[in-house]
Design a protein around this motif. Sequence first.
Motif, PDB file in Angstrom:
ATOM      1  N   ALA A 123      -6.427  -2.254   2.484  1.00  0.00           N
ATOM      2  CA  ALA A 123      -5.326  -3.213   2.350  1.00  0.00           C
ATOM      3  C   ALA A 123      -5.339  -4.162   3.555  1.00  0.00           C
ATOM      4  O   ALA A 123      -5.178  -5.380   3.408  1.00  0.00           O
ATOM      5  CB  ALA A 123      -3.990  -2.486   2.253  1.00  0.00           C
ATOM      6  N   GLY A 163      -6.194  -0.073  -2.190  1.00  0.00           N
ATOM      7  CA  GLY A 163      -6.003  -0.809  -0.948  1.00  0.00           C
ATOM      8  C   GLY A 163      -6.277  -2.294  -1.121  1.00  0.00           C
ATOM      9  O   GLY A 163      -5.500  -3.141  -0.657  1.00  0.00           O
ATOM     10  N   ASP A 171       0.837  -1.209   0.000  1.00  0.00           N
ATOM     11  CA  ASP A 171       0.000   0.000   0.000  1.00  0.00           C
ATOM     12  C   ASP A 171       0.870   1.257   0.000  1.00  0.00           C
ATOM     13  O   ASP A 171       0.639   2.177  -0.778  1.00  0.00           O
ATOM     14  CB  ASP A 171      -0.933  -0.008   1.214  1.00  0.00           C
ATOM     15  CG  ASP A 171      -1.575   1.343   1.454  1.00  0.00           C
ATOM     16  OD1 ASP A 171      -2.240   1.867   0.537  1.00  0.00           O
ATOM     17  OD2 ASP A 171      -1.383   1.904   2.551  1.00  0.00           O
TER      18      ASP A 171
END
Length: 183
Positions: free
Chosen positions: A107, A153, A61
């Motif tokens: 994420a 994400g 990320d």
Amino acid sequence: MELNILDWFQTLHTPILDKIMTLITKLGDAGIFWIILTLLFLIIPKMRKTGIIMAAALIMDLLICNVAVKNLAARTRPYEVNTSVQLLVAKLHDYSFPSGHTAASFASVTALYLAGERKLWKPALVLACLIAVSRLYLYVHYPTDVLGGMVFGILAGYVGYQLVKFLEAKISGRKNAGKQVRR
């Protein structure tokens, strides 16, 4: 149109909701909640693999969103366009797209889901959604910034998970190769 959506969020402001939303958004500051959760999982032997997957997702990320996409998109923040809005949080010094708070949150949720944490990913998803909405409420991101944060994400979570699986297979293959050589 995006400013109209953000302006609508401004109509929802109340002193209590202002405090709640600033508190929720602080959980996402620099991904701190997700980083602490990851570190906690890394310490607990039973949760270590989940912690490794979350760490990989958060690193992906960081690289995808904060190092690459934010600088490529270089989008100004909505409060820089509509300067009449009174911010409840400090002005930020990076670009708007994608929302880093949202990306780190999604994420982490994706990592939890892919790691098989059935009891944890659902409340994490609720928190991730609240963090995403808080970014709109606080007028620091456009709706497409938040949507982009969700997409990047989820991508980062998936890539982090796949990276851990790949490295596990490599390590496992080396161990098995070493056993065959010793015989």
